[in-house]
Design a protein around this motif. Structure first.
Motif, short mmCIF file in Angstrom:
data_model
loop_
_atom_site.label_atom_id
_atom_site.label_comp_id
_atom_site.label_asym_id
_atom_site.label_seq_id
_atom_site.Cartn_x
_atom_site.Cartn_y
_atom_site.Cartn_z
N LEU A 1 7.69 -81.65 18.42
CA LEU A 1 6.54 -80.75 18.60
C LEU A 1 5.96 -80.29 17.28
O LEU A 1 4.74 -80.08 17.17
N ALA A 2 6.78 -80.10 16.27
CA ALA A 2 6.26 -79.70 14.96
C ALA A 2 5.36 -80.79 14.39
O ALA A 2 4.29 -80.49 13.80
N ALA A 3 5.74 -82.05 14.56
CA ALA A 3 4.92 -83.16 14.08
C ALA A 3 3.61 -83.24 14.85
O ALA A 3 2.56 -83.53 14.28
N VAL A 4 3.66 -82.98 16.16
CA VAL A 4 2.44 -82.97 16.97
C VAL A 4 1.49 -81.88 16.48
O VAL A 4 0.29 -82.11 16.33
N ARG A 5 2.03 -80.71 16.22
CA ARG A 5 1.19 -79.60 15.75
C ARG A 5 0.49 -79.97 14.44
O ARG A 5 -0.72 -79.72 14.29
N SER A 6 1.20 -80.59 13.52
CA SER A 6 0.60 -80.98 12.24
C SER A 6 -0.47 -82.05 12.45
O SER A 6 -1.52 -82.01 11.81
N ALA A 7 -0.20 -83.00 13.35
CA ALA A 7 -1.16 -84.07 13.59
C ALA A 7 -2.46 -83.54 14.19
O ALA A 7 -3.56 -83.99 13.82
N VAL A 8 -2.36 -82.58 15.11
CA VAL A 8 -3.56 -81.99 15.71
C VAL A 8 -4.38 -81.25 14.65
O VAL A 8 -5.61 -81.36 14.61
N LYS A 9 -3.71 -80.52 13.78
CA LYS A 9 -4.42 -79.80 12.71
C LYS A 9 -5.15 -80.76 11.79
O LYS A 9 -6.30 -80.53 11.41
N ARG A 10 -4.49 -81.85 11.42
CA ARG A 10 -5.12 -82.83 10.53
C ARG A 10 -6.33 -83.47 11.20
O ARG A 10 -7.38 -83.65 10.57
N ALA A 11 -6.21 -83.81 12.48
CA ALA A 11 -7.32 -84.44 13.19
C ALA A 11 -8.50 -83.49 13.32
O ALA A 11 -9.66 -83.89 13.14
N ALA A 12 -8.23 -82.22 13.64
CA ALA A 12 -9.31 -81.25 13.77
C ALA A 12 -10.04 -81.05 12.45
O ALA A 12 -11.28 -80.97 12.41
N THR A 13 -9.30 -81.00 11.37
CA THR A 13 -9.91 -80.86 10.04
C THR A 13 -10.76 -82.08 9.70
O THR A 13 -11.89 -81.96 9.21
N ALA A 14 -10.25 -83.27 9.98
CA ALA A 14 -10.97 -84.50 9.66
C ALA A 14 -12.27 -84.62 10.43
O ALA A 14 -13.30 -85.02 9.88
N TYR A 15 -12.25 -84.24 11.70
CA TYR A 15 -13.44 -84.42 12.53
C TYR A 15 -14.49 -83.34 12.31
O TYR A 15 -15.59 -83.42 12.85
N ARG A 16 -14.19 -82.34 11.51
CA ARG A 16 -15.21 -81.35 11.15
C ARG A 16 -16.06 -81.82 9.97
O ARG A 16 -17.08 -81.22 9.67
N ASP A 17 -15.64 -82.89 9.31
CA ASP A 17 -16.32 -83.37 8.11
C ASP A 17 -16.85 -84.78 8.38
O ASP A 17 -16.05 -85.70 8.63
N PRO A 18 -18.18 -85.01 8.33
CA PRO A 18 -18.71 -86.36 8.57
C PRO A 18 -18.12 -87.41 7.65
O PRO A 18 -18.00 -88.58 8.03
N ALA A 19 -17.71 -87.01 6.45
CA ALA A 19 -17.16 -87.97 5.49
C ALA A 19 -15.82 -88.52 5.95
O ALA A 19 -15.41 -89.61 5.52
N THR A 20 -15.11 -87.78 6.80
CA THR A 20 -13.81 -88.24 7.29
C THR A 20 -13.84 -88.54 8.79
O THR A 20 -12.81 -88.59 9.44
N THR A 21 -15.04 -88.74 9.31
CA THR A 21 -15.22 -89.15 10.69
C THR A 21 -15.38 -90.66 10.74
O THR A 21 -16.13 -91.23 9.94
N PRO A 22 -14.69 -91.37 11.63
CA PRO A 22 -14.78 -92.83 11.67
C PRO A 22 -16.22 -93.33 11.79
O PRO A 22 -17.07 -92.71 12.44
N ALA A 23 -16.48 -94.47 11.17
CA ALA A 23 -17.84 -95.00 11.07
C ALA A 23 -18.49 -95.19 12.43
O ALA A 23 -19.70 -94.93 12.60
N LEU A 24 -17.72 -95.63 13.43
CA LEU A 24 -18.29 -95.92 14.74
C LEU A 24 -18.95 -94.70 15.36
O LEU A 24 -19.96 -94.81 16.07
N GLN A 25 -18.41 -93.51 15.08
CA GLN A 25 -18.96 -92.30 15.69
C GLN A 25 -20.34 -91.96 15.13
O GLN A 25 -21.15 -91.31 15.80
N HIS A 26 -20.63 -92.39 13.92
CA HIS A 26 -21.95 -92.14 13.33
C HIS A 26 -23.02 -93.04 13.94
O HIS A 26 -24.22 -92.80 13.73
N LEU A 27 -22.60 -94.06 14.66
CA LEU A 27 -23.55 -95.04 15.19
C LEU A 27 -23.99 -94.73 16.61
O LEU A 27 -24.60 -95.57 17.27
N GLN A 28 -23.73 -93.53 17.07
CA GLN A 28 -24.13 -93.18 18.44
C GLN A 28 -25.64 -93.26 18.66
O GLN A 28 -26.06 -93.71 19.73
N PRO A 29 -26.49 -92.83 17.72
CA PRO A 29 -27.93 -93.04 17.95
C PRO A 29 -28.29 -94.51 18.13
O PRO A 29 -29.17 -94.85 18.94
#
Length: 457
Positions: free
Chosen positions: A316-344
């Protein structure tokens, strides 16, 4: 789960409410697969409900946030937009009482409905008495026109107005959308905006081309069980004490949400889809809905990687860290996967391209949805309080070969009223969870490993 990063549309009632990339994706999936996946909000009452009360509830929903239809745009590259629905599916009332052992089957049967996003037939309310003297109520909704947050908003508004006359101008229906005064001009302007959004998205995708998401595990071709050509996924609903749930999470250095993710990954691992030390991709829906948000779908998804070890609990400690890292990454377009920018670009791509992409797409191997303390807000029907409230995605009956092709795994959906957890679990891999009995055996073993005491419906 598609991600939305575009600016929310103008509040409907004072402007046009265009479909988002998420709405458009679910619309394309609907055109390809029909009602392969629907959302269900369901109630279990210990006492009978007056059919007239349910008729009033239906009437409020028919003037509310769910009552919307897709209006196609005739200008190339312009987005379709939402308008108030022109019709709705009538209230369904089953006269034959449902026995306790048939409750899950009755709820699942409500998913057998044909939705039509262009007329507004995108939700269905139904009810049935029980042999014990209670009432079952189900609201099934199309994902084209609403995510879980939209359903809860619409239902809360309808329940609050049960004693008032239905009025689209004062309730949540005011947010659905209005046509532009100059349809042609508005669509031309939107087409230009979409082309500019495509250009920005391509530039952002190029900049983020090195960003990657957790990998999926390839689905083993064997074993392939002798099953019928059409198959219904195994589904279970479980109640647990929230205090016991939180105590188990704290005992293992985790959170309420982390325990949900660990249960999902543990169940997936026990199915035999992956081996020891496998990295399981878990997708976690996260609501982006704001006050008076007119969007049908306003949910993003956080993918994380969870290590499965045979015979051990997920860390569970590893899960908690992974969720925090993912939330931080997805708040920044620079660390968002390229495919997500292609929605338009997704929204203006030719239909045959999207259909080909949809046919090769894969479903989540493990999807864990935490709805939090949402049940209490929609449990009361004019003073009659539901014994339990269930909210879940329903993976509908379909071709067995389709389930194997899209490599769907397990779905878990968590909600609570502050005292009791209602957990909906679906095992949609036909060769790992061919029946409820098999799913229950694996789930029971996973609960036991955490010291949890489930009460199965």
């Amino acid at each position: 789960m598609a991600l939305t990063f575009s600016t929310p549309p103008v509040i409907a009632g004072i402007g046009v409410n265009r479909l988002t990339a998420d709405d458009d994706l679910f619309r394309q999936l609907h055109s390809l697969y029909g009602n392969a996946l629907v959302n269900q909000l369901a109630w279990r009452f210990d006492e009978p409900l007056d059919p007239e009360l349910l008729a009033r509830f239906h009437a409020r929903l028919a003037q509310g946030f769910l009552a919307r239809r897709v209006q196609p745009a005739r200008v190339p590259f312009a987005r379709p937009y939402w308008l108030p629905a022109t019709e709705s599916i009538p209230l369904g009332w089953d006269s034959v009482p449902v026995a306790d052992e048939g409750i899950l089957d009755w709820y699942f049967a409500q998913s057998r409905v044909d939705f039509d996003p262009e007329s507004g037939r995108v939700w269905r309310l139904s009810a049935a008495p029980t042999t014990a003297g209670g009432t079952l109520v189900s609201l099934v909704t199309s994902h084209v026109a609403s995510d879980g947050g939209a359903v809860l908003f619409a239902v809360g508004d309808a329940l609050a107005q049960l004693d008032e006359s239905p009025d689209v101008t004062t309730g949540s229906g005011r947010l659905v959308g209005t046509p532009p005064p100059n349809v042609l001009g508005a669509n031309i302007i939107d087409a230009g905006r979409q082309l500019r959004a495509v250009a920005r998205g391509i530039r952002a995708a190029i900049a983020a081309r090195g960003v990657v998401e957790p990998d999926r595990n390839p689905r083993p071709a064997l074993p392939e069980l002798p099953l019928p050509t059409r198959w219904s996924p195994a589904d279970l609903v479980v109640q647990l004490d929230l205090a016991e749930w939180n105590a188990a999470a704290a005992r293992h250095c985790g959170t309420t949400n982390g325990l949900l993710i660990a249960l999902g990954a543990g169940l997936f691992g026990r199915s035999g889809r992956v081996g020891d030390t496998a990295e399981i991709r878990v997708d976690i829906p996260h609501s982006m809905r704001t006050s008076d948000d007119p969007r049908a779908n306003a949910t993003t998804g956080l993918p994380i990687s969870v290590t499965y070890r045979t015979g051990e609990r997920v860390d569970l400690a590893a899960v908690r860290s992974a969720v925090k890292r993912a939330a931080t990454a997805y708040r920044d377009p620079a660390t968002t996967p390229a495919l997500q920018h292609l929605q338009p670009l997704q929204m203006i791509a030719p239909r045959f391209v999207l259909r080909r992409a949809a046919r090769t797409a894969r479903a989540p191997e493990c999807l864990c949805t935490n709805l939090g303390e949402t049940a209490s807000g929609v449990a009361d029907f004019a003073g009659q309080r539901a014994r339990a409230v269930l909210m879940r995605p329903v993976v509908c009956t379909n071709d067995t070969a389709m389930f194997r092709r899209v490599e769907v795994g397990v779905n878990l959906s968590f909600s609570t009223d502050g005292h009791t957890v209602v957990l909906a679990v679906t095992g949609a891999d036909p060769d790992r969870f061919p029946s409820r009995t098999v799913l229950r055996e694996s789930l029971t073993a996973e609960f036991e490993s955490w010291g949890l005491t489930p009460r199965f419906w």
